[in-house]
Design a protein around this motif. Structure first.
Motif, PDB file in Angstrom:
ATOM      1  N   LEU A  33     -16.717 -73.451  -2.017  1.00 14.72           N
ATOM      2  CA  LEU A  33     -16.104 -73.216  -3.322  1.00 14.72           C
ATOM      3  C   LEU A  33     -14.590 -73.104  -3.187  1.00 14.72           C
ATOM      4  CD1 LEU A  33     -16.387 -72.558  -6.353  1.00 14.72           C
ATOM      5  CD2 LEU A  33     -16.640 -70.146  -5.705  1.00 14.72           C
ATOM      6  N   VAL A  34     -14.145 -72.423  -2.152  1.00 16.88           N
ATOM      7  CA  VAL A  34     -12.713 -72.275  -1.883  1.00 16.88           C
ATOM      8  C   VAL A  34     -12.414 -72.934  -0.550  1.00 16.88           C
ATOM      9  CG1 VAL A  34     -10.800 -70.674  -1.546  1.00 16.88           C
ATOM     10  CG2 VAL A  34     -12.620 -70.109  -3.171  1.00 16.88           C
ATOM     11  N   ALA A  35     -11.472 -73.850  -0.536  1.00 20.01           N
ATOM     12  CA  ALA A  35     -11.130 -74.581   0.685  1.00 20.01           C
ATOM     13  C   ALA A  35      -9.674 -74.322   1.043  1.00 20.01           C
ATOM     14  CB  ALA A  35     -11.366 -76.080   0.493  1.00 20.01           C
ATOM     15  N   SER A  36      -9.414 -74.257   2.328  1.00 23.15           N
ATOM     16  CA  SER A  36      -8.034 -74.112   2.794  1.00 23.15           C
ATOM     17  C   SER A  36      -7.378 -75.486   2.867  1.00 23.15           C
ATOM     18  CB  SER A  36      -8.007 -73.430   4.164  1.00 23.15           C
ATOM     19  OG  SER A  36      -8.747 -74.188   5.105  1.00 23.15           O
ATOM     20  N   THR A  37      -6.083 -75.502   3.045  1.00 31.26           N
ATOM     21  CA  THR A  37      -5.343 -76.748   3.184  1.00 31.26           C
ATOM     22  C   THR A  37      -4.463 -76.657   4.424  1.00 31.26           C
ATOM     23  OG1 THR A  37      -3.350 -76.092   1.937  1.00 31.26           O
ATOM     24  CG2 THR A  37      -5.254 -76.877   0.667  1.00 31.26           C
ATOM     25  N   ASN A  38      -3.685 -77.696   4.651  1.00 28.45           N
ATOM     26  CA  ASN A  38      -2.770 -77.688   5.790  1.00 28.45           C
ATOM     27  C   ASN A  38      -1.571 -76.770   5.558  1.00 28.45           C
ATOM     28  OD1 ASN A  38      -1.990 -79.588   3.759  1.00 28.45           O
ATOM     29  ND2 ASN A  38      -0.476 -80.429   5.158  1.00 28.45           N
ATOM     30  N   ARG A  39      -1.480 -76.176   4.383  1.00 22.53           N
ATOM     31  CA  ARG A  39      -0.428 -75.204   4.081  1.00 22.53           C
ATOM     32  C   ARG A  39      -1.043 -73.820   3.908  1.00 22.53           C
ATOM     33  NH1 ARG A  39       4.598 -76.683   2.652  1.00 22.53           N
ATOM     34  NH2 ARG A  39       4.755 -74.678   1.578  1.00 22.53           N
ATOM     35  N   GLU A  40      -0.499 -72.845   4.612  1.00 20.80           N
ATOM     36  CA  GLU A  40      -1.064 -71.495   4.568  1.00 20.80           C
ATOM     37  C   GLU A  40      -0.955 -70.860   3.195  1.00 20.80           C
ATOM     38  OE1 GLU A  40       0.658 -69.084   7.586  1.00 20.80           O
ATOM     39  OE2 GLU A  40      -0.244 -70.204   9.254  1.00 20.80           O
ATOM     40  N   ASP A  41       0.028 -71.289   2.408  1.00 23.02           N
ATOM     41  CA  ASP A  41       0.261 -70.666   1.102  1.00 23.02           C
ATOM     42  C   ASP A  41      -0.450 -71.376  -0.046  1.00 23.02           C
ATOM     43  OD1 ASP A  41       1.817 -72.898   1.459  1.00 23.02           O
ATOM     44  OD2 ASP A  41       3.582 -72.106   0.414  1.00 23.02           O
ATOM     45  N   ILE A  42      -1.276 -72.389   0.280  1.00 24.02           N
ATOM     46  CA  ILE A  42      -1.976 -73.136  -0.760  1.00 24.02           C
ATOM     47  C   ILE A  42      -3.456 -73.254  -0.406  1.00 24.02           C
ATOM     48  CG2 ILE A  42      -2.211 -75.360  -1.947  1.00 24.02           C
ATOM     49  CD1 ILE A  42       0.750 -75.806  -1.530  1.00 24.02           C
ATOM     50  N   SER A  43      -4.323 -72.912  -1.353  1.00 20.49           N
ATOM     51  CA  SER A  43      -5.759 -73.121  -1.189  1.00 20.49           C
ATOM     52  C   SER A  43      -6.291 -73.833  -2.425  1.00 20.49           C
ATOM     53  CB  SER A  43      -6.497 -71.793  -0.965  1.00 20.49           C
ATOM     54  OG  SER A  43      -6.274 -70.909  -2.047  1.00 20.49           O
ATOM     55  N   VAL A  44      -7.512 -74.360  -2.306  1.00 21.97           N
ATOM     56  CA  VAL A  44      -8.109 -75.147  -3.379  1.00 21.97           C
ATOM     57  C   VAL A  44      -9.407 -74.498  -3.827  1.00 21.97           C
ATOM     58  CG1 VAL A  44      -9.232 -77.348  -3.917  1.00 21.97           C
ATOM     59  CG2 VAL A  44      -7.035 -77.323  -2.719  1.00 21.97           C
ATOM     60  N   LEU A  45      -9.573 -74.411  -5.138  1.00 20.27           N
ATOM     61  CA  LEU A  45     -10.788 -73.866  -5.739  1.00 20.27           C
ATOM     62  C   LEU A  45     -11.546 -75.017  -6.393  1.00 20.27           C
ATOM     63  CD1 LEU A  45     -12.462 -71.383  -6.749  1.00 20.27           C
ATOM     64  CD2 LEU A  45     -10.951 -71.366  -8.750  1.00 20.27           C
ATOM     65  N   PHE A  46     -12.776 -75.276  -5.930  1.00 21.82           N
ATOM     66  CA  PHE A  46     -13.589 -76.357  -6.486  1.00 21.82           C
ATOM     67  C   PHE A  46     -14.528 -75.797  -7.557  1.00 21.82           C
ATOM     68  CE2 PHE A  46     -12.553 -78.449  -2.406  1.00 21.82           C
ATOM     69  CZ  PHE A  46     -12.081 -79.658  -2.916  1.00 21.82           C
ATOM     70  N   VAL A  47     -14.323 -76.211  -8.805  1.00 23.92           N
ATOM     71  CA  VAL A  47     -15.154 -75.768  -9.919  1.00 23.92           C
ATOM     72  C   VAL A  47     -15.416 -76.956 -10.847  1.00 23.92           C
ATOM     73  CG1 VAL A  47     -14.391 -73.371  -9.868  1.00 23.92           C
ATOM     74  CG2 VAL A  47     -13.096 -75.029 -11.198  1.00 23.92           C
ATOM     75  N   ARG A  48     -16.242 -76.747 -11.864  1.00 22.94           N
ATOM     76  CA  ARG A  48     -16.510 -77.817 -12.823  1.00 22.94           C
ATOM     77  C   ARG A  48     -15.227 -78.203 -13.553  1.00 22.94           C
ATOM     78  NH1 ARG A  48     -21.324 -76.388 -16.737  1.00 22.94           N
ATOM     79  NH2 ARG A  48     -19.850 -74.705 -17.237  1.00 22.94           N
ATOM     80  N   ALA A  49     -15.061 -79.515 -13.778  1.00 19.70           N
ATOM     81  CA  ALA A  49     -13.851 -79.995 -14.445  1.00 19.70           C
ATOM     82  C   ALA A  49     -13.662 -79.321 -15.806  1.00 19.70           C
ATOM     83  CB  ALA A  49     -13.909 -81.516 -14.609  1.00 19.70           C
ATOM     84  N   LYS A  50     -14.752 -79.076 -16.519  1.00 18.83           N
ATOM     85  CA  LYS A  50     -14.667 -78.485 -17.857  1.00 18.83           C
ATOM     86  C   LYS A  50     -14.234 -77.027 -17.811  1.00 18.83           C
ATOM     87  CE  LYS A  50     -18.491 -77.859 -20.100  1.00 18.83           C
ATOM     88  NZ  LYS A  50     -19.803 -78.127 -20.729  1.00 18.83           N
ATOM     89  N   ASP A  51     -14.397 -76.363 -16.645  1.00 21.54           N
ATOM     90  CA  ASP A  51     -14.023 -74.953 -16.523  1.00 21.54           C
ATOM     91  C   ASP A  51     -12.590 -74.760 -16.027  1.00 21.54           C
ATOM     92  OD1 ASP A  51     -16.562 -74.173 -17.321  1.00 21.54           O
ATOM     93  OD2 ASP A  51     -17.333 -74.121 -15.272  1.00 21.54           O
ATOM     94  N   ILE A  52     -11.966 -75.819 -15.539  1.00 19.74           N
ATOM     95  CA  ILE A  52     -10.640 -75.688 -14.920  1.00 19.74           C
ATOM     96  C   ILE A  52      -9.582 -75.169 -15.894  1.00 19.74           C
ATOM     97  CG2 ILE A  52      -8.730 -77.015 -13.905  1.00 19.74           C
ATOM     98  CD1 ILE A  52     -10.835 -78.552 -12.295  1.00 19.74           C
ATOM     99  N   PRO A  53      -9.509 -75.663 -17.134  1.00 20.01           N
ATOM    100  CA  PRO A  53      -8.498 -75.093 -18.040  1.00 20.01           C
ATOM    101  C   PRO A  53      -8.625 -73.580 -18.202  1.00 20.01           C
ATOM    102  CG  PRO A  53      -9.367 -77.126 -18.952  1.00 20.01           C
ATOM    103  CD  PRO A  53     -10.224 -76.794 -17.770  1.00 20.01           C
TER     104      PRO A  53
END
Length: 280
Positions: A33-53
């Protein structure tokens, strides 16, 4: 900073690839659900497109990538920072081919099936149409054939699904595509603006190439007329007598003809380099 991305569907992969091109590489494990990135200060949250707003509005994520239709449907107060150029589609009103309905005003007293209730309600209100909304969660295009509704309001990209279900469009409500949105409190945040600039530079660079060439000085004006570039070419003296180096950015669609014209104008040692980012 947290970036909300679609967890599946047609927007997910282009969104992940866009971030990668902008210098943010998302961890490969797609089950998280939550993924890290190559930047320590940025992470990604994977959710339904309709819930993102909603997630962005409530600051669970400071920015997100979703469809403009999702932003319009939720109606939450977020800032649209960029249109991203993929996931293009339209929300339309469609009816059966043999329907007696000829315009949207004939929809009064009828029933309309849709997944986009709020968009449909605003559309009907704006046009003074008194119709019943039948809310469905999928396969909206079969509603008329099943006798559930007289018309549909649905998302279409190519129109093929509508044609297969014997439907025709009588009105276009909204043109949509993927957008980068931000929580209004974070619009001026350094990281949000840096992300916007990085993504915008990738979008600007699409379809552009960088040309480097050597040109006899007396032929410089001819070369400039062939390849003026975005804001004029960069010209530099070189050690070779009577030669200048010319650097210019052009659209890739022009490359086939421009290179031949440059050769005729005296350019030589022409080097073509893809443009990864372009910041104006």
């Amino acid at each position: 900073m947290i970036i909300a991305l679609p967890n599946k569907g047609r927007l997910r992969e282009p969104a992940v690839e866009l971030l990668k091109s902008a210098g943010i590489k998302v961890e490969a494990d797609t089950r998280r659900l939550v993924a890290s990135t190559n930047r320590e200060d940025i992470s990604v949250l994977f959710v339904r497109a309709k819930d993102i707003p909603e997630y962005v509005y409530k600051n669970a994520a400071q920015v997100g990538i979703t469809g403009l239709d999702m932003v319009e449907e939720t109606g939450v107060d977020v800032e649209v920072l960029l249109r991203l150029g993929f996931g293009r589609a339209k929300i339309v009103v469609a009816i059966p081919q043999n329907s007696e309905i000829s315009s949207i005003h004939d929809l009064s007293g009828r029933s309309i099936a849709t997944e986009f209730r709020k968009i449909a309600e605003r559309f009907l209100e704006n046009h003074g149409i008194d119709a019943e909304i039948v809310e469905v969660s999928g396969a909206c295009e079969i509603a008329p054939a099943m006798g559930i509704a007289d018309a549909i309001i649905d998302l279409t990209s190519t129109g093929e699904t509508l044609r297969l279900n014997n439907l025709r469009v009588i009105h276009e409500i909204l043109e949509t595509e993927a957008v980068l949105i931000a929580n209004r409190s974070y619009v001026d945040d350094f990281n949000v603006q840096a992300l916007k600039t990085a993504i915008e530079s990738v979008l600007n660079a699409r379809g552009m190439v960088y040309l480097m060439m050597n040109v006899p000085e007396e032929m410089l004006e001819d070369v400039k007329s062939v390849a003026p570039g975005l804001k004029g070419p960069t010209v530099m003296k070189v050690e070779s007598n009577g030669m200048v180096a010319v650097h210019v950015v052009i659209h890739e669609s022009e490359l086939f003809e421009v290179v031949q014209k440059l050769k005729k104008a005296g350019a030589r040692d022409i080097l073509v380099i893809p443009v990864q980012r372009l910041i104006f």
